[in-house]
Design an enzyme around this catalytic site. Structure first.
Site, PDB file in Angstrom:
ATOM      1  N   GLY A  39       0.794  -1.228   0.000  1.00  0.00           N
ATOM      2  CA  GLY A  39       0.000   0.000   0.000  1.00  0.00           C
ATOM      3  C   GLY A  39       0.823   1.274   0.000  1.00  0.00           C
ATOM      4  O   GLY A  39       0.275   2.363  -0.161  1.00  0.00           O
ATOM      5  N   CYS A 248     -28.338  -9.887 -15.315  1.00  0.00           N
ATOM      6  CA  CYS A 248     -27.783  -9.607 -16.644  1.00  0.00           C
ATOM      7  C   CYS A 248     -28.764 -10.098 -17.715  1.00  0.00           C
ATOM      8  O   CYS A 248     -29.224 -11.236 -17.672  1.00  0.00           O
ATOM      9  CB  CYS A 248     -26.436 -10.302 -16.807  1.00  0.00           C
ATOM     10  N   CYS A 251     -26.801 -13.134 -19.698  1.00  0.00           N
ATOM     11  CA  CYS A 251     -26.431 -14.407 -19.063  1.00  0.00           C
ATOM     12  C   CYS A 251     -27.180 -14.671 -17.766  1.00  0.00           C
ATOM     13  O   CYS A 251     -26.989 -15.712 -17.144  1.00  0.00           O
ATOM     14  CB  CYS A 251     -24.925 -14.467 -18.815  1.00  0.00           C
ATOM     15  N   CYS A 273     -23.720  -7.619 -17.995  1.00  0.00           N
ATOM     16  CA  CYS A 273     -22.432  -7.704 -17.296  1.00  0.00           C
ATOM     17  C   CYS A 273     -21.445  -6.717 -17.898  1.00  0.00           C
ATOM     18  O   CYS A 273     -21.319  -6.616 -19.120  1.00  0.00           O
ATOM     19  CB  CYS A 273     -21.812  -9.095 -17.445  1.00  0.00           C
ATOM     20  N   CYS A 279     -19.404 -12.825 -18.858  1.00  0.00           N
ATOM     21  CA  CYS A 279     -20.730 -12.990 -19.436  1.00  0.00           C
ATOM     22  C   CYS A 279     -20.711 -14.070 -20.518  1.00  0.00           C
ATOM     23  O   CYS A 279     -21.542 -14.979 -20.538  1.00  0.00           O
ATOM     24  CB  CYS A 279     -21.190 -11.652 -20.024  1.00  0.00           C
TER      25      CYS A 279
HETATM   26 ZN    ZN Z   1     -23.867 -11.384 -18.213  1.00  0.00          ZN
END
Ligand code: ZN
Ligand code: ATP
Ligand code: MG
Lengths: 297, 256
Positions: A39, A248, A251, A273, A279
């Site tokens: 970090g 989605c 999908c 997506c 997807c």
């Molecule tokens: Zn999707």
């Protein structure tokens, strides 16, 4: 991360991966330091790249310093492999290294990204390289570099809470949705680059190595594998990721980051997506979206 | 009672120029010390040295730390010193812009110190901020407004709230009322006096204005050319000045 340049690889007249070996060694030293102090922003001598700042020159330099001939590279921008930025960077490395490229998260050894972390869980041995425009999370309130360095050094991080306080005071909730600040390994506060906060939990305890490069600001930082990454919040306003009512349209996924797409000029819209590879993989596996199910019915 | 602050032979030079020289005094809990003197006499230099904003060239500033007792503040590590100045001390600047975060709301300005020392409950921070706005007579309806939308007097009061929220034991103020209208000054002075005495906060206050010290300060230090020429109880110094310069000051022959 082999660096020997096999003579048969066509690199368009440039050194392998464009940067000279000395520059790559300098960047690798910065990366090693960054990995050793999770970090922490390590300054490095950022070089001019044949792409303008804002196109991910920091990420490109990190990738150029660590890529080897055996690597398989994936480049994403907004979750997709086929946007201009992603296509340009991929073809840059194809030309200068000849390495294999892929759109599949699973097959990639090295993933350079802007705006997203893939939905498919990363695995050991994979490396994520993030393109970072503004590496300093304290910059919004403290313009002086010497002072921000001191604040990191002393872990004086009250002002980051002030930012979240302001969000809640003005919007009733923490409205920061991108580049949501995190604390790495319980120590440094880090800007995760402009990914949606949806992706923040994926950084936590990830088996992959995560590297961040800021070209214009000349900073590199890192999250080593299996490192704690916690999003800042308040006890009575805990960190939360975005959620969507629907799934989605392509999908049917309900666990992925969805982009809204306007489908016609009468206000029709669907959600799909943002991660096109994820997807596509789901569709191949036989999943269907709400639209298809309607048609099938 | 233990000394809160012990200053010994404090000197600050800027190259060949003297900022302040050989200043010594003790400050006790709850005591208000006024520092007066003409322009360039070293008041701000002294205050900045006392409040750890400026490292002295010589001499010591010892503070009664809650755990360690009297400790030279320049022997502390930087994190310790920064923590001290943000929790046990307050600093009210002449110019509110130097003491406030102008880009965040009044509530955030007050809440910042709480968050800096680990407060992580939004509701509690907000309640505390409202409470402090009320104490400094700012309408709580202004809690989400930026300080730039406040009047000069409100900005000074906000600065005071922002400093007092962690209940410091010692507050430094450099000309907190200068640049304000007379009526606004009076209201601010009353507020400072009430808060300081009610909370038992010790205070070092720099001013040009003898009226301010008469109202607020228990003790008074008169500076000239970097030196303290006279110090004592405020009323004594003002009513029976011993040093020729103080006599001029008090008779308002000199512009202060
Ligand atoms: Zn999707
Ligand atoms: N940063 C600096 N560099 C050099 N000299 C300085 C600096 N700050 C103050 N001085 C000098 O130190 C002396 C004391 O200045 P200081 O600001 O402490 O006076 P002051 O009593 O606060 O004056 P004023 O009432 O005008 O605010 C002056 O001679 C001033 O010119
Ligand atoms: Mg001054």
């Amino acid at each position: 991360m082999s660096t020997q340049l096999p003579t048969q690889i066509p690199t368009g007249g440039y050194n392998f991966a464009y940067l000279d070996e000395q520059t790559k060694r300098m960047i690798r030293r910065a990366i090693l330091k960054a990995v050793a102090i999770p970090g922490y922003q390590v300054p490095f001598g950022s070089r001019e790249m044949p792409l303008p700042y804002g196109w991910g020159t920091g990420g490109i330099q990190v990738t150029a310093a660590i890529i080897g001939p055996e690597d398989t590279l994936k480049v994403i921008d907004q979750g997709a492999d086929d946007t201009t930025n992603a296509v340009n960077i991929r073809s840059f490395f194809q030309k200068t290294t000849g390495v294999a490229t892929t759109e599949k998260t699973r097959e990639a050894s090295l993933i350079q990204t802007r705006h997203r972390i893939p939905e498919t869980a990363l695995s050991e041995g994979q490396i994520m390289v993030y393109q970072v425009p503004i590496p300093e999370p304290l910059r919004w309130l403290e313009p002086r570099e010497g002072e921000t360095r001191k604040m990191h050094g002393l872990a004086e991080y009250g002002v980051m809470q002030v930012k979240l306080y302001e969000d809640i005071a003005h919007y009733g909730h923490i409205s920061t949705a991108y580049d949501y600040p995190v604390r790495v390994n319980g120590r440094y506060i880090m800007s995760p680059s402009p990914i949606p906060k949806f992706d923040n939990p994926k950084m936590d305890n990830s088996p992959a190595l995560q590297l961040f490069g800021a070209g214009r600001e000349k900073r590199i930082y890192a999250i080593p594998p299996y490192t704690s990454v916690k999003s800042l919040d308040f006890e009575d306003h805990p960190f939360e990721i975005e959620t969507w009512d629907g799934a989605c349209a392509i999908c049917g996924a309900t666990d992925s980051y969805l982009d809204e797409i306007v489908t016609d000029d009468t206000g029709g819209r669907i959600f799909v997506c943002s991660d096109t590879d994820y997807c596509g993989e789901r569709v191949e596996a036989g999943h269907k979206g709400a639209d298809d199910e309607e048609k099938a019915a | 009672m233990n000394k809160l602050l012990q200053v010994h032979d404090l000197t600050k030079t800027y190259g060949a120029r003297t900022g302040c020289a050989n200043v010594s005094f003790d400050l006790y809990p709850g005591e208000v010390l006024g520092i007066v003197g003409e322009s360039g006499s070293g008041k701000t230099t002294l205050l900045r040295c006392l409040s750890a904003q400026l490292e002295p060239s010589a001499g010591t500033v010892a503070y009664d730390m809650r755990v360690k007792g009297l400790t030279d503040i320049w022997s502390l590590s930087e994190p310790e010193r920064r923590m001290l100045t943000r929790t046990d001390w307050g600093i009210v600047h002449q110019n509110a812009r130097d003491g406030l975060r102008m880009e965040v709301s009044a509530g955030a300005n007050v809440g910042e110190r709480l968050m800096a020392v680990g407060a992580r409950h939004y509701g509690n921070i907000r309640t505390e901020a409202e409470d402090w706005l009320t104490k400094v007579e700012i309408d709580t309806g202004r809690i989400d407004d930026l300080p730039a939308s406040f009047s000069g007097g409100m900005q000074q009061r906000l600065q005071i709230a922002r400093n007092l929220v962690t209940q410091p034991r010692l507050v430094f103020m450099d000309e907190p009322t200068s640049g304000l209208d007379v009526s606004v000054q009076a209201r601010l002075l009353d507020l400072i006096r009430t808060l300081v005495s009610r909370l038992g906060i010790a205070c070092v206050i720099v001013t040009h204005d003898l009226g301010v010290v008469r109202l607020l300060a228990h003790r008074l230090m008169v500076m000239r050319r970097g030196q303290v020429v006279e110090q004592g109880l405020t009323d004594q110094v003002l009513d029976d000045p011993q040093h020729a310069y103080t006599q001029l000051l008090v008779s308002s022959i000199l512009p202060v």
